[in-house]
Design a protein around this motif. Sequence first.
Motif, short mmCIF file in Angstrom:
data_model
loop_
_atom_site.label_atom_id
_atom_site.label_comp_id
_atom_site.label_asym_id
_atom_site.label_seq_id
_atom_site.Cartn_x
_atom_site.Cartn_y
_atom_site.Cartn_z
N TRP A 25 5.52 -0.44 -2.77
CA TRP A 25 6.52 0.56 -2.00
C TRP A 25 5.54 0.86 -0.65
O TRP A 25 6.09 1.06 0.23
N TYR A 27 3.36 -0.37 0.96
CA TYR A 27 3.20 -1.43 2.04
C TYR A 27 4.17 -1.39 3.10
O TYR A 27 4.28 -2.11 4.21
N GLY A 28 5.47 -0.97 2.65
CA GLY A 28 6.42 -0.86 3.45
C GLY A 28 6.31 -0.14 4.77
O GLY A 28 6.12 -0.22 6.23
N VAL A 32 4.96 -1.31 8.88
CA VAL A 32 5.66 -0.92 10.28
C VAL A 32 4.88 -0.43 11.30
O VAL A 32 5.29 -0.38 12.54
N LYS A 43 1.10 -8.01 4.97
CA LYS A 43 2.27 -8.73 4.29
C LYS A 43 1.51 -9.45 3.28
O LYS A 43 2.14 -9.48 2.04
N GLU A 46 0.89 -7.07 0.21
CA GLU A 46 2.00 -6.46 -0.44
C GLU A 46 2.47 -7.91 -1.33
O GLU A 46 2.88 -7.74 -2.62
#
Length: 148
Positions: A25, A27-28, A32, A43, A46
């Motif tokens: 969660w 890493y969202g 960005v 990426k 995650e």
Amino acid sequence: MTAPTPSGPAGALGAALSAEYAAIWAYGPIGVRLTGAARDAAKDAEAAHRRRRDDLIVQLSAGGGNVPPDRAGYTLPFPVTDRASALRLAVEVEERTAAFWRAAVPATSGADRDRALAALVEYALRATRWRRTAGITPLTVPFPGRPA
């Protein structure tokens, strides 16, 4: 999230699974705020947490153990508003997740212990890479996954 005192192997692995959910969660908001190689690393991180989560769900389900549910959201320890705070959170995510796997090492044996140790090492190395990217020193900590 702090590392619990798990109850047996299934409890330790269930706690580690909950930590994996939270890492995924987090890493969202991290991703960005990053660009280039740092975004690619986020990426990859995650994806690694997702693989470990998936493996744990299968393992706990197959063993008849309790599979803790994922939550709808998680509270971040601080706002992620720029590259610096995203990198700081990436370090913290890896350190916190490592703490759950560190707690699983003495609670498990055999292949489960090997997996717990591999996760601890992987996350300690990733936290070191994030510290290097962020310019945080020292790059390493004496005992990864152990509270300071």
